[in-house]
Design a protein around this motif. Structure first.
Motif, PDB file in Angstrom:
ATOM      1  N   ALA A   1       0.834  -1.206   0.000  1.00 40.29           N
ATOM      2  CA  ALA A   1       0.000   0.000   0.000  1.00 40.29           C
ATOM      3  C   ALA A   1       0.865   1.252   0.000  1.00 40.29           C
ATOM      4  N   PHE A   2       1.980   1.229   0.725  1.00 41.80           N
ATOM      5  CA  PHE A   2       2.872   2.386   0.740  1.00 41.80           C
ATOM      6  C   PHE A   2       3.484   2.614  -0.639  1.00 41.80           C
ATOM      7  N   ARG A   3       3.822   1.547  -1.333  1.00 43.23           N
ATOM      8  CA  ARG A   3       4.359   1.697  -2.692  1.00 43.23           C
ATOM      9  C   ARG A   3       3.313   2.313  -3.618  1.00 43.23           C
TER      10      ARG A   3
ATOM     11  N   ALA B   1       5.371   9.338   5.333  1.00 49.01           N
ATOM     12  CA  ALA B   1       5.089   8.013   5.899  1.00 49.01           C
ATOM     13  C   ALA B   1       5.663   6.917   5.003  1.00 49.01           C
ATOM     14  N   CYS B   2       5.589   7.110   3.698  1.00 47.80           N
ATOM     15  CA  CYS B   2       6.116   6.123   2.756  1.00 47.80           C
ATOM     16  C   CYS B   2       7.635   5.980   2.876  1.00 47.80           C
ATOM     17  N   LEU B   3       8.303   7.074   3.230  1.00 45.90           N
ATOM     18  CA  LEU B   3       9.760   7.028   3.355  1.00 45.90           C
ATOM     19  C   LEU B   3      10.228   6.094   4.462  1.00 45.90           C
TER      20      LEU B   3
ATOM     21  N   GLN C   1      10.794  -0.499   0.540  1.00 42.57           N
ATOM     22  CA  GLN C   1      10.473  -0.633  -0.882  1.00 42.57           C
ATOM     23  C   GLN C   1       9.800   0.614  -1.440  1.00 42.57           C
ATOM     24  N   ALA C   2       9.079   1.340  -0.601  1.00 42.49           N
ATOM     25  CA  ALA C   2       8.400   2.552  -1.065  1.00 42.49           C
ATOM     26  C   ALA C   2       9.343   3.757  -1.059  1.00 42.49           C
ATOM     27  N   ARG C   3      10.425   3.651  -0.338  1.00 38.79           N
ATOM     28  CA  ARG C   3      11.306   4.811  -0.108  1.00 38.79           C
ATOM     29  C   ARG C   3      11.857   5.427  -1.405  1.00 38.79           C
TER      30      ARG C   3
ATOM     31  N   GLN D   1      20.081   4.096  -4.242  1.00 41.78           N
ATOM     32  CA  GLN D   1      18.885   4.166  -5.075  1.00 41.78           C
ATOM     33  C   GLN D   1      17.980   5.315  -4.617  1.00 41.78           C
ATOM     34  N   VAL D   2      17.861   5.477  -3.301  1.00 43.41           N
ATOM     35  CA  VAL D   2      17.043   6.556  -2.751  1.00 43.41           C
ATOM     36  C   VAL D   2      17.681   7.903  -3.074  1.00 43.41           C
ATOM     37  N   ALA D   3      18.986   8.008  -2.887  1.00 42.03           N
ATOM     38  CA  ALA D   3      19.684   9.269  -3.160  1.00 42.03           C
ATOM     39  C   ALA D   3      19.573   9.647  -4.635  1.00 42.03           C
ATOM     40  N   GLU D   4      19.704   8.676  -5.518  1.00 43.65           N
ATOM     41  CA  GLU D   4      19.585   8.959  -6.951  1.00 43.65           C
ATOM     42  C   GLU D   4      18.171   9.418  -7.297  1.00 43.65           C
TER      43      GLU D   4
END
Length: 505
Positions: free
Chosen positions: A433-435, A450-452, A456-458, A482-485
């Motif tokens: 659900a977060f994704r 909240a997703c962060l 997997q949603a981050r 991956q998050v930083a990019e």
């Protein structure tokens, strides 16, 4: 640092002057993202091509380089890419047809629209790989001639080519009317008789496992028959005899053909190999009798594939749905259901039938609303992403069925920003659900924060433009590259920060 620059290179809000600065420092990885920019100008593409050699072929295929930008002697790969896109100069084809490097001639042989003299030169090329590549794509008259080529590998390519005349394809199966092949890839490399062991220890060996030749090129001849059997241009009468062939692969090629007699389909339905029967089950031309035979088949994947057959009767499909996982997808037979059949399915006492029709996204409002209030969670899960549902209906789904429907409710295109926020606070939480929330354009900053908190949603949330700029900047130093990019690719990243990230040349 490179991952941040890759993210910036894909950032749709990156100013043109920063694109220029990125080009000046780009490596291969950054160039890939730069080449994919929709706003990359021709001048920028030319500069990028001059800076990063590995980008030239992609830029040529994308139409960002022209023939005037490429010297075929300096950059043959980019020139060949332009020829493949029919954007090269005519004289280049003749130039590459005489190129001393076989790989260049082979690449040329795969280009469409070649002049006839170039095709003739390639057809007579001494390198088998070049002629084989030509045989895969060449027009009917040339394919017919190449069917008589002395090398069996060329004939295999002709058998794959859907432009090959039907009579020639039939002759490749029987060999009648064709001179015997004089060579194959096996006897080119090994003294015969030879059988290539399946666990070959030689790292430089490129023969396929089981490849063999006793002088008759038997494994390549088998491959020729397989290619012809799978070629829709091959006459059905030329391949029906394979229905009882000891080769599983030949029988398997028949299973998907739409032009075979009913008796052949019936015999394939009793094939000992489940994979043959599974491919057959999805064939739309097998007929009602064979469909009903396969509906009782418990072989691996047979019933699931049968459910995807566009001509499966609704009564059979309903039975299959009660015992077979068909996936969260709209099945072809349901997509083609008439208005009356849709009503019948929606009113069915069998939840599986209602679940199937609930996958449609064009249901009349009254049917949609009835299914939205269905007591069965699987039905509600199937209908939850249907457009037109109100927040009240969506919240009722969550209240009634909880985690089982949460992700699909989050995917509903009409779910409000407030509802999405509430879904992120649901207990217990649902990772999927977060994704889904992170992908929604109308997701609020509060929902995205909240997703962060979910792995997997981050990275999805990090790219969302509704994130506060200060949070995006913080994510640039995230330990997950991956998050930083993704944060660097976020169009809401402040322009000053973008500028600070890009090195000055």
């Amino acid at each position: 640092m490179t991952h941040l620059l890759c993210g910036l290179a894909a950032n749709t809000a990156l100013p043109s002057e920063l694109v220029d600065r990125l080009i000046a420092v780009a490596d291969t990885d950054i160039a890939v993202d730069l080449a994919g920019r929709a706003d990359l100008s021709h001048a920028q593409a030319v500069t990028l091509a001059s800076r990063v050699e590995d980008s030239r072929v992609y830029l040529a295929h994308q139409g960002l380089l022209t023939a005037a930008d490429v010297d075929p002697e300096v950059d043959p790969h980019a020139a060949l890419a332009l020829l493949h896109e029919r954007a090269g100069r005519a004289e280049w084809a003749s130039l590459f047809a005489a190129d001393p490097l076989p790989e260049h001639r082979e690449k040329l042989a795969g280009c469409p629209g070649l002049p006839s003299d170039v095709v003739e030169a390639l057809a007579a090329d001494p390198d088998v790989g070049v002629v084989t590549e030509l045989a895969l794509w060449t027009p009917p008259d040339v394919a017919a001639r190449l069917a008589e080529h002395p090398h069996a590998e060329v004939r295999r390519a002709v058998a794959t080519n859907e432009s090959t005349p039907p009579a020639v394809l039939a002759a490749l199966i029987t060999g009648v009317g064709l001179p015997p092949a004089r060579g194959c890839l096996v006897c080119d490399r090994q003294p015969t008789p030879f059988v290539h062991e399946r666990d070959c220890p030689r790292p430089d060996c490129d023969l396929l496992p089981g490849a063999s030749c006793d002088g008759s090129h038997e494994s390549t001849l088998h491959d020729i028959r397989m290619a012809a059997a799978g070629n829709p241009a091959t006459p059905a009468e030329a391949v029906v005899g394979f229905v009882d062939h000891p080769s599983m692969q030949l029988r398997w090629e028949l299973a998907a053909r739409p032009d075979l007699p009913p008796e052949v389909y019936r015999r394939l339905a009793t094939d000992p190999v489940p994979g043959v029967r599974a491919d057959l089950a999805e064939n739309p031309e097998i007929g009602d009798a064979v469909i009903r035979m396969l509906a009782e088949d418990r072989g691996h994947d047979v019933q699931r594939r049968l459910a995807h057959n566009p001509h499966v009767p609704l009564d059979v499909l309903t039975r299959l749905a009660t015992t077979t996982k068909t996936g969260a997808t709209l099945l072809p037979r349901i997509a083609a259901a008439s208005a009356g059949e849709v009503q019948e399915l929606a009113r069915s006492p069998i939840p599986a039938a209602r679940m199937l029709v609930a996958q449609r996204r064009d249901l009349p409002p009254e049917i949609r609303d009835t299914l939205a209030a269905d007591p069965d969670a699987k039905v509600v899960k199937s209908i939850a992403a249907h457009p037109g549902l109100t927040d009240v209906q969506l919240r009722a789904m969550v209240d009634g069925h909880g985690v089982r429907v949460l992700a699909r409710v989050a995917a509903n295109p009409d779910a409000s920003a407030g509802l999405l926020e509430d879904l992120t606070r649901h207990e217990p939480p649902v990772d999927k659900a977060f994704r889904e929330v992170a992908r929604r354009r109308n997701a609020s900053a509060r929902a995205l924060l909240a997703c962060l908190a979910h792995v997997q949603a981050r990275p999805i949330a990090a790219r969302h433009p509704a994130l506060p700029p200060s949070v995006i900047v913080e994510l640039l130093t995230d330990t997950d590259r991956q998050v930083a990019e993704a944060a660097a690719a976020n169009p809401s990243l402040p322009p000053t920060v973008m500028s600070d990230l890009v090195p000055r040349p």
